[in-house]
Write an enzyme that holds these catalytic residues in place. Structure first.
Site, PDB file in Angstrom:
ATOM      1  N   ASP A  25      50.861  34.219  36.536  1.00  0.00           N
ATOM      2  CA  ASP A  25      50.375  34.610  35.200  1.00  0.00           C
ATOM      3  C   ASP A  25      50.429  33.512  34.127  1.00  0.00           C
ATOM      4  OD1 ASP A  25      50.285  36.972  36.607  1.00  0.00           O
ATOM      5  OD2 ASP A  25      51.358  38.163  35.128  1.00  0.00           O
TER       6      ASP A  25
ATOM      7  N   LYS B  22      45.582  41.328  39.072  1.00  0.00           N
ATOM      8  CA  LYS B  22      46.423  42.528  39.180  1.00  0.00           C
ATOM      9  C   LYS B  22      46.361  43.335  37.893  1.00  0.00           C
ATOM     10  CE  LYS B  22      50.524  39.834  37.944  1.00  0.00           C
ATOM     11  NZ  LYS B  22      50.897  40.525  36.708  1.00  0.00           N
TER      12      LYS B  22
ATOM     13  N   CYS C 271      57.076  39.743  35.802  1.00  0.00           N
ATOM     14  CA  CYS C 271      56.161  39.491  36.928  1.00  0.00           C
ATOM     15  C   CYS C 271      56.761  38.580  37.992  1.00  0.00           C
ATOM     16  CB  CYS C 271      54.818  38.995  36.405  1.00  0.00           C
ATOM     17  SG  CYS C 271      54.024  40.275  35.392  1.00  0.00           S
TER      18      CYS C 271
END
Ligand SMILES: [Zn+2]
Length: 213
Positions: free
Chosen positions: A8, A111, A155
């Site tokens: 991310d 995602k 995450c």
């Protein structure tokens, strides 16, 4: 066989891009470090994957989709605690774009595409829907997965836990991770370590050990 997942690295999570959910310590220095690490890993021929938070505008994790709630409120969602976040990484917006070169990666795993479920993990969402990551890693014979990126306490944490649950050896590079909060980040590292993750200070610690750690 080693593989790397970079989690991310997106505008909305960085101070560099004045993101809506900017995590501390994510200025230009951090991005330079990430890019240097990616180049080095590539030069060694180790395959990399990237994850990308990729939400529809009506995503359930946004406080704006819950009347009367504010950012960082905690709600109960199907029996689980859910933090309500500022809207972030909305599909097709500048804040959702990766700040790393997509061509450096075997694949970019998107995602959180289903508005009904959050998805901290790069492996699956909270509804149990798998991403393509596990299949792609298995196809290339990856057994050890090196993880770094944003955010340590969300995450990175859940990607590590789900990787362990799928039988991978997990190594997290601490100096290449940034967390939302220092307390929950320290707790997350302790938690994933207690489940079998090896926490390494930096990439050198992994590479100098001949990738044996
Ligand atoms: Zn998200």
């Amino acid at each position: 066989m080693n593989g790397v997942i970079v989690v991310d690295i997106q505008g909305d999570f960085t101070q560099l891009m004045s993101g809506s959910l900017a995590v501390p310590g994510t200025g230009l220095d951090y991005l330079n470090k990430i890019n240097k690490a990616i180049d080095r890993i590539r030069s060694l021929g180790i395959p990399l994957w990237a994850s990308q938070d990729w939400h529809p505008a009506n995503h359930i994790s946004f406080f704006t989709n819950h009347p009367g709630k504010k950012a960082f409120d905690l709600i109960n969602l199907q029996g689980k605690n859910q933090i309500l976040w500022p809207p972030h990484c909305v599909q097709g917006t500048p804040g959702a774009e990766l700040l790393i070169e997509p061509a450096s990666f075997q694949a970019v795993i998107q995602k959180g595409r289903d508005y009904r479920f959050d998805s901290y993990s790069a492996f699956q969402d909270d509804g149990g829907q798998e991403t393509e990551l596990d299949g792609l890693l298995k196809k290339q014979g990856i057994r050890t997965l090196i993880i770094f990126g944003i955010a340590t306490d969300y995450c990175v944490r859940f990607s590590a836990l789900d990787g362990l649950a799928r039988g991978y050896k997990i190594r997290v590079i601490k100096s290449l991770c940034r967390g939302v909060d220092p307390v929950t980040s320290a707790e997350a590292l302790k938690e994933i370590e207690s489940k079998g993750t090896v926490i390494l200070e930096d990439l050198d610690e992994f590479l100098n050990a001949g990738s044996k750690v």
